[in-house]
Each structure stands twice: as structure tokens, then as C-alpha cells.
Design a protein around this motif. Structure first.
Motif, short mmCIF file in Angstrom:
data_model
loop_
_atom_site.label_atom_id
_atom_site.label_comp_id
_atom_site.label_asym_id
_atom_site.label_seq_id
_atom_site.Cartn_x
_atom_site.Cartn_y
_atom_site.Cartn_z
N GLY A 5 61.09 61.73 101.06
CA GLY A 5 62.05 61.42 100.03
C GLY A 5 61.61 60.33 99.06
N ARG A 6 60.30 60.06 99.01
CA ARG A 6 59.78 59.04 98.10
C ARG A 6 58.64 59.60 97.27
NH1 ARG A 6 59.39 53.35 101.41
NH2 ARG A 6 61.59 53.20 101.93
N LEU A 65 58.83 55.00 95.10
CA LEU A 65 60.18 55.03 94.55
C LEU A 65 61.02 56.04 95.33
CD1 LEU A 65 59.24 55.18 90.78
CD2 LEU A 65 59.79 53.16 92.13
N GLY A 66 62.24 55.68 95.64
CA GLY A 66 63.14 56.62 96.32
C GLY A 66 63.53 57.76 95.38
N LEU A 67 63.55 58.98 95.89
CA LEU A 67 63.96 60.14 95.11
C LEU A 67 65.42 60.48 95.39
CD1 LEU A 67 60.84 62.43 95.67
CD2 LEU A 67 61.41 61.10 93.63
N PRO A 68 66.13 60.95 94.39
CA PRO A 68 67.52 61.36 94.65
C PRO A 68 67.54 62.62 95.53
CG PRO A 68 66.87 61.95 92.42
CD PRO A 68 65.74 61.14 93.01
N PRO A 69 68.60 62.84 96.29
CA PRO A 69 68.67 64.04 97.12
C PRO A 69 68.55 65.30 96.26
CG PRO A 69 70.50 62.55 97.60
CD PRO A 69 69.78 62.00 96.40
N ALA A 70 67.97 66.32 96.83
CA ALA A 70 67.78 67.59 96.10
C ALA A 70 69.10 68.27 95.83
CB ALA A 70 66.89 68.52 96.88
#
Length: 70
Positions: A5-6, A65-70
Motif C-alpha cells: 500500500g505504499r 508515500l501511503g497510497l489511498p485504498p483502491a
């Protein structure tokens, strides 16, 4: 390898003799300083960051960087 998730961003250069400070040990430059704020921004925005200098002629600074949920 980035955590799940990053997104990892990495930049390499040929100056392993000029190492940045370790995460969490950055000094805030004076208000008159013309530079020295780049890694402060990275530290403020990134979930994690660091650097490696395993090669004798290259160092790599990376940030996740953290990614937003799909």
C-alpha cells in the motif's frame, strides 16, 4: 521493497561521500538559509524515508508515500 500500500520514490547520485542525516535527526535551517529544507519536506510528507550507500560510487535516497485504498 516498499511496504504493502505504499509507493517508493528513489533518487540516486554519484556522491556517496555526502550522506544525508538519518531520519528523525534533521536540523531546521535558520530563516536566512537559502537551502536545507528538502529532506524536512520529505520527512513531513513521507510515511518512511532513508538512504543507502552500498555501492562505492552511488548513494540512493528513498521515500515511501501511503497510497489511498483502491
Amino acid at each position: 521493497m516498499p511496504a504493502e500500500g505504499r509507493l517508493r520514490i528513489a533518487v540516486s547520485d554519484t556522491r556517496p561521500d555526502l550522506l544525508p542525516p538519518r531520519p528523525g535527526t534533521l536540523d531546521v535551517p535558520s530563516s536566512e538559509a537559502e537551502g536545507g529544507r528538502g529532506l524536512l519536506l520529505v520527512e513531513a510528507l513521507a510515511a518512511d524515508w532513508g538512504w543507502t550507500a552500498d555501492d562505492p560510487v552511488v548513494k540512493t535516497v528513498w521515500a515511501e508515500l501511503g497510497l489511498p485504498p483502491a
